[in-house]
Enzyme design. Structure first.
Site, PDB file in Angstrom:
ATOM      1  N   ALA A 182      34.787 131.180 -39.600  1.00 10.66           N
ATOM      2  CA  ALA A 182      34.921 131.933 -38.354  1.00 10.66           C
ATOM      3  C   ALA A 182      33.717 131.697 -37.448  1.00 10.66           C
ATOM      4  O   ALA A 182      33.871 131.584 -36.225  1.00 10.66           O
ATOM      5  CB  ALA A 182      35.094 133.419 -38.642  1.00 10.66           C
ATOM      6  N   GLU A 183      32.522 131.627 -38.028  1.00 11.07           N
ATOM      7  CA  GLU A 183      31.328 131.384 -37.220  1.00 11.07           C
ATOM      8  C   GLU A 183      30.344 130.496 -37.962  1.00 11.07           C
ATOM      9  O   GLU A 183      30.181 130.601 -39.177  1.00 11.07           O
ATOM     10  CB  GLU A 183      30.599 132.696 -36.878  1.00 11.07           C
ATOM     11  CG  GLU A 183      31.444 133.733 -36.189  1.00 11.07           C
ATOM     12  CD  GLU A 183      31.687 133.448 -34.728  1.00 11.07           C
ATOM     13  OE1 GLU A 183      31.030 132.518 -34.182  1.00 11.07           O
ATOM     14  OE2 GLU A 183      32.518 134.137 -34.134  1.00 11.07           O
ATOM     15  N   THR A 184      29.684 129.647 -37.200  1.00  6.70           N
ATOM     16  CA  THR A 184      28.482 128.950 -37.653  1.00  6.70           C
ATOM     17  C   THR A 184      27.331 129.397 -36.769  1.00  6.70           C
ATOM     18  O   THR A 184      27.438 129.364 -35.534  1.00  6.70           O
ATOM     19  CB  THR A 184      28.646 127.424 -37.570  1.00  6.70           C
ATOM     20  OG1 THR A 184      29.647 127.002 -38.502  1.00  6.70           O
ATOM     21  CG2 THR A 184      27.340 126.716 -37.903  1.00  6.70           C
TER      22      THR A 184
END
Length: 263
Positions: free
Chosen positions: A45-47
């Protein structure tokens, strides 16, 4: 070029729960398209990308498809990387971001993030949202980032299977579903952001920047226990402090290594 890579389950006291985020420590930010390609490769979902600046860090967040102005769980994961791996003696860290300086401090059971609150205003239900939901919400609110739909019960939030294609057509980046809590929680929620490449986010700090002041006003209290009812699930302690929101949670490290980010 090899860089440190961590995968951390945020808002979780054990592995395989909460919301996984990749955290990568760089000497300097690469070109935007390169950062986006790395986030797409990580496929979470996020880096979060960290660049040291004296005792502080610059922080940016990318989904697999876009850069976002704020991400709670990847900030929590970044704080765990700083205070558990890079500098274990530290008690706090400041991240400089598109949402301003964000302070994260150690807590007894995890970390406390200090974020700007996101007050919402009541609005009419958009036709696109009506098409996305199986039931008509009690009320609908909006801010510059998301819509919020209040449902009658926590079970309604858990059981709803919304039309993700319709949500992707909303004129905001995501949709928060919420209801009064059960099982000792003040509120429950789920968050959908298919337009940003996130069909359903497991646990969402940014959404609780809106949920915390919303439920604080409804319940007449400034400290809340919140549960995000995704398949992985996640628990947050939320406190409203003026125009800021404190979000508290734990992290569990899953993966530590290095990544070759050469094109």
């Amino acid at each position: 070029m090899f860089v440190p890579l961590y995968q951390v389950d945020a808002f979780a006291s054990r592995r395989f729960a909460g919301n996984p985020a990749a955290v990568m420590v760089l000497d300097a930010f690469a070109a935007d398209e390169h950062l986006q390609a790395i986030a797409r490769e990580n496929n979470l979902a996020e880096t979060a990308f960290l660049v040291p600046d004296g005792p502080d860090f610059h922080l940016r967040w990318f989904t697999p498809t876009v850069e976002v102005p704020l991400c709670g769980h990847a900030t929590l994961a970044s704080a765990a990387v700083v205070m558990e791996r890079l500098a274990p003696e530290r008690r706090s860290v400041i991240f400089h971001s598109a949402s301003g300086p964000l302070t994260v401090s150690r807590a007894e059971t995890g970390y406390v993030m200090n974020f700007p609150a996101r007050p919402m205003i009541q609005t009419m239900i958009p036709d696109t949202m009506a098409a996305a939901l199986e039931r008509f919400p009690v009320e609908v609110l909006v801010d510059q980032f998301n819509y919020l739909a209040l449902l009658e019960t926590a079970d309604h939030v858990r059981q709803l299977a919304p039309d993700l294609a319709a949500i992707a057509r909303l004129d905001r980046g995501g949709l928060i579903l919420t209801a009064p809590g059960d099982g000792g929680y003040d509120c429950v929620s789920r968050y959908f952001a298919p337009a940003k490449g996130i069909p359903e986010d497991p646990v969402t700090g940014g959404a609780h920047c809106a949920l915390a002041p919303y439920w604080a006003a409804r319940l007449g209290k400034t400290s809340l226990r919140a549960f995000q009812a995704s398949a992985r699930g996640g628990e947050l302690l939320c406190r409203v402090v003026g125009d800021r929101v404190e979000l508290e949670g734990s992290c569990a490290f899953y993966l530590e290594g290095r990544a070759d980010i050469r094109c």
